[in-house]
Structure formats: structure tokens, C-alpha cells
Write a protein that holds these residues in place. Sequence first.
Motif, short mmCIF file in Angstrom:
data_model
loop_
_atom_site.label_atom_id
_atom_site.label_comp_id
_atom_site.label_asym_id
_atom_site.label_seq_id
_atom_site.Cartn_x
_atom_site.Cartn_y
_atom_site.Cartn_z
N UNK A 41 0.75 -1.25 0.00
CA UNK A 41 0.00 0.00 0.00
C UNK A 41 0.78 1.29 0.00
N UNK A 42 2.10 1.25 0.09
CA UNK A 42 2.86 2.50 0.14
C UNK A 42 2.88 3.17 -1.22
N UNK A 43 2.72 4.49 -1.24
CA UNK A 43 2.75 5.24 -2.48
C UNK A 43 4.04 6.04 -2.64
N UNK A 44 4.94 5.93 -1.68
CA UNK A 44 6.24 6.59 -1.78
C UNK A 44 7.26 5.83 -0.96
N UNK A 187 6.16 -5.41 -5.13
CA UNK A 187 7.12 -5.34 -4.02
C UNK A 187 6.39 -4.86 -2.78
N UNK A 188 6.90 -5.23 -1.63
CA UNK A 188 6.41 -4.73 -0.34
C UNK A 188 7.57 -4.03 0.35
N UNK A 189 7.32 -2.84 0.88
CA UNK A 189 8.39 -2.04 1.46
C UNK A 189 8.24 -1.81 2.95
N UNK A 190 7.05 -2.02 3.51
CA UNK A 190 6.87 -1.77 4.93
C UNK A 190 7.11 -0.30 5.26
N UNK A 191 7.43 -0.06 6.53
CA UNK A 191 7.74 1.30 6.95
C UNK A 191 6.52 2.19 7.02
#
Length: 229
Positions: A41-44, A187-191
Motif C-alpha cells: 500500500x505504500x505510495x512513496x 514489491x512490499x516495502x513496509x515502513x
Amino acid sequence: MRQLLPEPADDLTVDEAYGSPLRTRPDRPWVGLCMVASIDGSTAVDGTSAKLSSPTDAAVLNRLRQFADVIIVGAGTARDEGYGAPRKAGQRIGVVSSSGRLDYGSELFSSGAGFVISSETGAPDVPAGIDVLRAGTTGIDVAGALDALAGFVGAARYVQVEGGAALNGAFFEADLIDEINLTTSPAAFGGPGPRLTSGSPPHAYRYDVAQLFIDDESFVYTRWLRRRD
């Protein structure tokens, strides 16, 4: 690209896949949201969308921009993503800012394409020669700004919103997003990176999938249409 919905088709170009906005409206500009997001779900990532994107995703963004009479973007996104003069002749780019603290010497504004969207009391120090569209008394009224576009920039049939999350949230809150063009990065980035919206109150707006594509790098491209019946 391979189209999976509505009908399977192989070897589509981006121009073929994204032939036009999904629809138009007679009462106001049709509003499309264009974003890329990770699986989680991260957009940046590290402040920009670069690590989420791909050449095909960039081509999708540029294709959709060809349809837009006006692009609306938040001040932080315009700064972090390095917005400059548009490729499409006559296209205007509205930068939403409460403070008005923007780089007015940048190519975006020196080209004449950029203008500021703020409230009646916001952005008090915009230099002379920079267009300002004001809507809302103390806070920015995105619905009012959309209504005012026709008299401000001329006919605006298609408006593209390009983030960031707070601006997206304001458009969702006002139920102004007619279509969503979302690329899902494999990809998954977390954070703590921003998600698609921020600050929008709870709502239950339904969208129907209009088109679904996948490319050889496992990027997934979805086009969603607001259900208004």
C-alpha cells in the motif's frame, strides 16, 4: 501488456490499453486519480515514487496525462517528484498549497503552466504574474476549485489528480474521484510510507473494475470506475 479484464488480450501497447478516460460527465470535469502503490500500500519510498515505478508505469502516467486538460497535485508531491512544464500544449498544472511556499522560479511556473490552488486566506504571498485559484474560506475546498476551473483555465473535460495522500483524501472526502488508475508494484516495502489517502473520513464509496492488465515484470494495472447508481 496482457489484458485480463474485461476480455483477455495479449501484446497490448500502453496506448491501446489506455485509449481514453473511462467516461465523461456533462456537469463537471471527469476526475481520474493516477497512482502507483506497493503490494502493502505504500505510495512513496524515500519520499518519491521512483522505487515503486517502472518504464511501463511511467508510460501509463504519461498516456493518461495526454487526456488531461488540468493536472492537480499537492505541493509536496510537485516538489519531491520534480514537476516541470507539461508535454501537452496548453495543459495547466494546479499545485494545491495552503502556505503558498513554492518554488516560483521553477520550470513549472516559469513556463506559465503552473498555478496555485489555495483558500481565500491561504497562500498570501504569491508573486505577481502567478495565477491563483481560491476556493474555500479558511481551508481549501477542492469541490469549489473543481467547479471554478472552467472559468479559470477554459474548458476542462478531464482532470487528473496525482497525489499526494492528503490531496487524494480531500478528493475522496468530497466524492469527486470518478475513476482510479492504479499500478500495483510487485514489491512490499513496509515502513511508515504514505498510503493512497490520508485524512479522509470513513466512507463506503464503491468502485467497479473496468480493466485489468499485467506486464512481464508482474506489475498489475487496474482501472476502477466509481459506481454511482
